[in-house]
Design a protein around this motif. Structure first.
Motif, PDB file in Angstrom:
ATOM      1  N   PRO A  41       8.228  -7.610  -0.698  1.00 27.74           N
ATOM      2  CA  PRO A  41       8.993  -7.153   0.372  1.00 27.74           C
ATOM      3  C   PRO A  41      10.410  -7.615   0.568  1.00 27.74           C
ATOM      4  O   PRO A  41      10.950  -8.926   0.677  1.00 27.74           O
ATOM      5  N   VAL A  42      12.072  -7.108   0.128  1.00 26.80           N
ATOM      6  CA  VAL A  42      12.787  -7.547   0.509  1.00 26.80           C
ATOM      7  C   VAL A  42      13.597  -6.942   0.884  1.00 26.80           C
ATOM      8  O   VAL A  42      13.887  -6.001   1.296  1.00 26.80           O
ATOM      9  N   GLY A  43      13.494  -7.508   2.895  1.00 28.44           N
ATOM     10  CA  GLY A  43      14.196  -6.741   3.631  1.00 28.44           C
ATOM     11  C   GLY A  43      15.410  -7.628   3.802  1.00 28.44           C
ATOM     12  O   GLY A  43      17.049  -7.859   2.719  1.00 28.44           O
ATOM     13  N   SER A  44      16.101  -7.548   5.593  1.00 27.42           N
ATOM     14  CA  SER A  44      17.395  -8.195   5.864  1.00 27.42           C
ATOM     15  C   SER A  44      17.288  -8.587   7.127  1.00 27.42           C
ATOM     16  O   SER A  44      16.855  -8.194   7.787  1.00 27.42           O
ATOM     17  N   PHE A  45      17.985  -8.918   7.733  1.00 32.55           N
ATOM     18  CA  PHE A  45      18.801  -8.783   8.829  1.00 32.55           C
ATOM     19  C   PHE A  45      20.458  -8.615   9.130  1.00 32.55           C
ATOM     20  O   PHE A  45      21.420  -9.799   9.576  1.00 32.55           O
ATOM     21  N   GLU A  46      20.222  -7.909   9.556  1.00 31.78           N
ATOM     22  CA  GLU A  46      21.829  -6.595   9.535  1.00 31.78           C
ATOM     23  C   GLU A  46      21.714  -6.350  11.037  1.00 31.78           C
ATOM     24  O   GLU A  46      20.549  -5.836  11.313  1.00 31.78           O
ATOM     25  N   GLN A  47      22.380  -6.098  11.950  1.00 28.58           N
ATOM     26  CA  GLN A  47      23.035  -5.100  12.690  1.00 28.58           C
ATOM     27  C   GLN A  47      22.419  -3.575  12.133  1.00 28.58           C
ATOM     28  O   GLN A  47      22.520  -2.901  11.712  1.00 28.58           O
ATOM     29  N   HIS A  48      21.626  -2.851  12.485  1.00 32.18           N
ATOM     30  CA  HIS A  48      20.833  -1.301  13.143  1.00 32.18           C
ATOM     31  C   HIS A  48      21.160  -1.188  13.889  1.00 32.18           C
ATOM     32  O   HIS A  48      20.730   0.187  14.429  1.00 32.18           O
ATOM     33  N   GLY A  49      22.773  -0.302  14.595  1.00 28.89           N
ATOM     34  CA  GLY A  49      23.420   0.352  15.727  1.00 28.89           C
ATOM     35  C   GLY A  49      23.207  -0.339  17.193  1.00 28.89           C
ATOM     36  O   GLY A  49      22.292  -1.626  17.018  1.00 28.89           O
ATOM     37  N   PRO A  50      22.749   0.232  18.452  1.00 30.27           N
ATOM     38  CA  PRO A  50      22.153  -0.165  19.842  1.00 30.27           C
ATOM     39  C   PRO A  50      20.102  -0.133  19.884  1.00 30.27           C
ATOM     40  O   PRO A  50      19.825  -0.834  20.861  1.00 30.27           O
ATOM     41  N   PHE A  51      19.663   0.667  18.722  1.00 35.76           N
ATOM     42  CA  PHE A  51      18.449   0.842  18.871  1.00 35.76           C
ATOM     43  C   PHE A  51      17.560   0.628  18.206  1.00 35.76           C
ATOM     44  O   PHE A  51      16.429   0.660  18.333  1.00 35.76           O
ATOM     45  N   TRP A  91      29.362  -7.628  13.460  1.00 38.15           N
ATOM     46  CA  TRP A  91      28.760  -6.988  14.258  1.00 38.15           C
ATOM     47  C   TRP A  91      27.958  -8.580  14.384  1.00 38.15           C
ATOM     48  O   TRP A  91      26.738  -9.237  13.735  1.00 38.15           O
ATOM     49  N   PRO A  92      27.121  -8.907  15.868  1.00 34.85           N
ATOM     50  CA  PRO A  92      26.777 -10.518  15.980  1.00 34.85           C
ATOM     51  C   PRO A  92      25.527  -9.465  15.452  1.00 34.85           C
ATOM     52  O   PRO A  92      24.668  -9.372  16.006  1.00 34.85           O
ATOM     53  N   GLY A  93      24.850 -10.840  15.399  1.00 36.66           N
ATOM     54  CA  GLY A  93      23.421 -11.083  15.061  1.00 36.66           C
ATOM     55  C   GLY A  93      22.992 -10.152  13.685  1.00 36.66           C
ATOM     56  O   GLY A  93      22.688 -11.346  12.835  1.00 36.66           O
ATOM     57  N   THR A  94      23.917 -10.268  13.031  1.00 37.69           N
ATOM     58  CA  THR A  94      24.030 -10.493  10.956  1.00 37.69           C
ATOM     59  C   THR A  94      24.338 -11.262  10.702  1.00 37.69           C
ATOM     60  O   THR A  94      25.139 -12.583  11.327  1.00 37.69           O
ATOM     61  N   VAL A  95      23.060 -11.378   9.432  1.00 33.02           N
ATOM     62  CA  VAL A  95      22.734 -12.473   8.631  1.00 33.02           C
ATOM     63  C   VAL A  95      22.406 -12.467   7.219  1.00 33.02           C
ATOM     64  O   VAL A  95      22.153 -11.507   7.338  1.00 33.02           O
ATOM     65  N   SER A  96      23.411 -13.133   6.344  1.00 29.46           N
ATOM     66  CA  SER A  96      23.658 -13.317   5.053  1.00 29.46           C
ATOM     67  C   SER A  96      23.540 -13.808   4.270  1.00 29.46           C
ATOM     68  O   SER A  96      23.767 -15.319   4.465  1.00 29.46           O
TER      69      SER A  96
END
Length: 279
Positions: A41-51, A91-96
């Motif tokens: 599985p390859v995901g990400s760590f990025e904003q997905h809105g406020p919810f 957006w805060p919290g996103t890492v690449s």
């Protein structure tokens, strides 16, 4: 730490994402199949809105991979949790990671698997911005190695229709109906209130790679999360498992005349990934 700064226990870390296999489990499974296939599985760590959580794409990729592992004799790997999310940097919290780094990570994993006896790798991609994964698979296939990228856009479209998802793949780009539905089914505890009122549609995104997501959405959402349901999520995953059967058949088939895999039935699209190239 003050009350407003404390992390709510109701939205704590999600458990159960790491495979619990022992080396004997892997050896036994490998003895019963003609070819051992690893699923990454390859995901990400990025904003997905406020919810939706920053880890949404990782949770989606893991949900798909887990369902595949329940239905097929494959070696389930732990997820890659950070990838190419540069379009979400506003957006805060996103890492690449850079695309070069992600390419190298996948190549290293594939090489390591071959050394331990697993010569076939399927990348289950949960983030459409991981364009480089298509290059990794194409280059590996050209070298005569067995690798695939799943799901393809055609697989997502089949799942969308089967599940009764109303939003098109073009419109359902990010934190929309599909992702919300999958998490409502697989990890409902991870959703915050607000998806019911966060719909935002912008289908013309031709300058996305230049401007990033912030030019098209203030909230980070592009899609209609209000239409998401757990039942749709369940049907999406069931459809994707059915679609994976063609990949499994292709990857376990005998080599073709040039040493590559011989096509049998439906062939996976080379442009697999998240819905409609979504991010």
């Amino acid at each position: 730490m003050g009350g407003s700064q404390k992390r709510s226990a109701a939205y704590g870390p999600v458990h159960g994402l790491l495979p619990a296999d022992t080396t004997e489990d892997v050896r036994t499974r490998g003895a019963g199949v003609s070819r051992q296939i690893a699923v990454l599985p390859v995901g990400s760590f990025e904003q997905h809105g406020p919810f939706l959580p920053l880890a949404t794409d990782t949770l989606v990729a893991c949900a798909i991979a887990r369902e595949i592992a329940d239905a097929f004799p494959v070696h389930l790997l732990p997820p890659v949790t950070i990838s190419c999310s540069h379009e979400h940097a506003a957006w805060p919290g996103t890492v690449s990671l850079s695309s070069v780094t992600l390419h190298a990570v996948i190549r290293d994993i594939a090489d390591s698997l071959r050394r331990s006896g697993t010569d076939t790798l399927v990348l289950v991609n949960g983030h459409g911005g991981n364009y480089v994964l298509g290059n990794v698979v194409q280059e590996s296939s050209a070298r005569g190695e067995r690798m695939a990228l799943f799901p393809a856009p055609e697989d997502w479209e089949t799942a969308r229709v089967r599940a009764g998802v109303a939003t098109s793949l073009l419109t359902d780009m990010h934190a929309g109906e599909i992702e919300t539905s999958i998490l409502l089914h697989s990890h409902p505890e991870s959703l915050r209130p607000g998806y019911e009122t966060s719909d935002h549609i912008t289908d013309d995104r031709r300058h996305l790679l230049t401007t990033g997501m912030s030019a098209y959405t203030d909230s980070g959402v592009i899609g209609r999360p209000s239409l998401g349901t757990a039942e749709k999520g369940r049907e999406i995953l069931a459809s994707l498992v059915d679609s994976f059967a063609a990949y499994f058949s292709l990857l376990t088939s005998p080599p073709g005349p040039s040493g590559g895999v011989r096509e049998q039935g439906a062939h996976p699209s080379p442009s697999g990934g998240a819905p409609s190239g979504g991010v």
